[in-house]
Write an enzyme that holds these catalytic residues in place. Structure first.
Site, PDB file in Angstrom:
ATOM      1  N   HIS A 102       0.845  -1.191   0.000  1.00 44.83           N
ATOM      2  CA  HIS A 102       0.000   0.000   0.000  1.00 44.83           C
ATOM      3  C   HIS A 102       0.875   1.233   0.000  1.00 44.83           C
ATOM      4  O   HIS A 102       1.926   1.274   0.622  1.00 44.83           O
ATOM      5  CB  HIS A 102      -0.969   0.011   1.191  1.00 44.83           C
ATOM      6  CG  HIS A 102      -0.323  -0.329   2.482  1.00 44.83           C
ATOM      7  ND1 HIS A 102       0.038  -1.619   2.833  1.00 44.83           N
ATOM      8  CD2 HIS A 102       0.053   0.451   3.521  1.00 44.83           C
ATOM      9  CE1 HIS A 102       0.593  -1.615   4.031  1.00 44.83           C
ATOM     10  NE2 HIS A 102       0.620  -0.373   4.459  1.00 44.83           N
ATOM     11  N   HIS A 104       0.992   5.105   0.971  1.00 46.66           N
ATOM     12  CA  HIS A 104       0.362   6.146   1.778  1.00 46.66           C
ATOM     13  C   HIS A 104       0.460   7.481   1.045  1.00 46.66           C
ATOM     14  O   HIS A 104       1.545   7.865   0.587  1.00 46.66           O
ATOM     15  CB  HIS A 104       1.093   6.320   3.119  1.00 46.66           C
ATOM     16  CG  HIS A 104       1.046   5.142   4.040  1.00 46.66           C
ATOM     17  ND1 HIS A 104       0.171   5.058   5.102  1.00 46.66           N
ATOM     18  CD2 HIS A 104       1.780   4.001   4.091  1.00 46.66           C
ATOM     19  CE1 HIS A 104       0.373   3.930   5.766  1.00 46.66           C
ATOM     20  NE2 HIS A 104       1.347   3.262   5.165  1.00 46.66           N
TER      21      HIS A 104
HETATM   22  P1  AMP Z   1       1.746   0.106   7.296  1.00 50.81           P
HETATM   23  O1  AMP Z   1       2.411   0.332   8.617  1.00 50.81           O
HETATM   24  O2  AMP Z   1       2.412   0.861   6.180  1.00 50.81           O
HETATM   25  O3  AMP Z   1       1.546  -1.368   6.993  1.00 50.81           O
HETATM   26  O4  AMP Z   1       0.323   0.792   7.433  1.00 50.81           O
HETATM   27  C1  AMP Z   1      -0.873   0.083   7.522  1.00 50.81           C
HETATM   28  C2  AMP Z   1      -1.964   1.119   7.510  1.00 50.81           C
HETATM   29  O5  AMP Z   1      -3.196   0.483   7.242  1.00 50.81           O
HETATM   30  C3  AMP Z   1      -2.123   1.860   8.835  1.00 50.81           C
HETATM   31  O6  AMP Z   1      -1.953   3.259   8.598  1.00 50.81           O
HETATM   32  C4  AMP Z   1      -3.539   1.510   9.280  1.00 50.81           C
HETATM   33  O7  AMP Z   1      -4.185   2.562   9.913  1.00 50.81           O
HETATM   34  C5  AMP Z   1      -4.198   1.142   7.964  1.00 50.81           C
HETATM   35  N1  AMP Z   1      -5.319   0.218   8.059  1.00 50.81           N
HETATM   36  C6  AMP Z   1      -5.343  -1.003   8.671  1.00 50.81           C
HETATM   37  N2  AMP Z   1      -6.556  -1.582   8.530  1.00 50.81           N
HETATM   38  C7  AMP Z   1      -7.314  -0.719   7.797  1.00 50.81           C
HETATM   39  C8  AMP Z   1      -8.659  -0.727   7.339  1.00 50.81           C
HETATM   40  N3  AMP Z   1      -9.487  -1.750   7.596  1.00 50.81           N
HETATM   41  N4  AMP Z   1      -9.099   0.340   6.618  1.00 50.81           N
HETATM   42  C9  AMP Z   1      -8.288   1.393   6.388  1.00 50.81           C
HETATM   43  N5  AMP Z   1      -7.009   1.458   6.787  1.00 50.81           N
HETATM   44  C10 AMP Z   1      -6.524   0.428   7.498  1.00 50.81           C
END
Ligand code: AMP
Ligand code: ZN
Length: 141
Positions: A102, A104
């Site tokens: 993903h 950001h």
């Molecule tokens: P990372 O540390 O780059 O893996 O970030 C994962 C991101 O996914 C975090 O910023 C979470 O807040 C976000 N996240 C996790 N579950 C969900 C969800 N169901 N919907 C939207 N964002 C999510």
């Protein structure tokens, strides 16, 4: 199309759990992060399951990347921001928590107080050129 049964982002793509979707494309889906660093913080995910960027086919990565200029601009303007950070935590040692790639998009404003800690270091003599040579060799493989 590859999809993982228990992956939270695959489940969002399949419509099994809710998300606040801001863009739906063939190659990627974009939705608001549930724990935003700033208003409008958006996640852009490939619609197929790839854990990390380095495991993605170049063409698909290109298709996801192609969405970023317009999407980043839309997110920034909609959030009333004047800049945005583009961030990938690639791999758990780099802070990745959800193992579905993903990107950001984090809207930024002057004086918003959001910061990244860059603990910079220098290179020993010859170290930079040795590293660059290793990268060039890896790229040639
Ligand atoms: P990372 O540390 O780059 O893996 O970030 C994962 C991101 O996914 C975090 O910023 C979470 O807040 C976000 N996240 C996790 N579950 C969900 C969800 N169901 N919907 C939207 N964002 C999510
Ligand atoms: Zn997934």
């Amino acid at each position: 199309m590859s999809s993982e049964p228990n992956c939270v982002f695959c489940r969002i793509i399949r419509g099994e759990i809710p998300a606040t979707v801001v863009h739906r494309g063939d190659a990627c889906l974009a939705f608001l992060d549930i724990q935003p660093l700033s208003p409008g913080h958006t996640l852009v995910v490939p619609t197929q399951h790839y854990p990390t960027l380095d495991r993605m086919p170049e063409q698909l990565a290109g298709e996801v990347g192609a969405a970023l200029p317009r999407l980043g601009s839309a997110v920034m303007r909609a959030a009333g921001a004047t800049g945005f950070n583009v961030l990938i935590n690639n791999g758990s040692d780099a802070g990745q928590v959800v193992p579905h790639l993903h990107i950001h998009l984090i809207p930024r404003r002057a004086g918003d107080g959001l910061g990244f800690r860059w603990n910079v270091r220098g290179y020993q003599p010859g170290e930079a050129e040795r590293l660059a040579e290793s990268v060039r060799r890896e790229m040639a493989e």
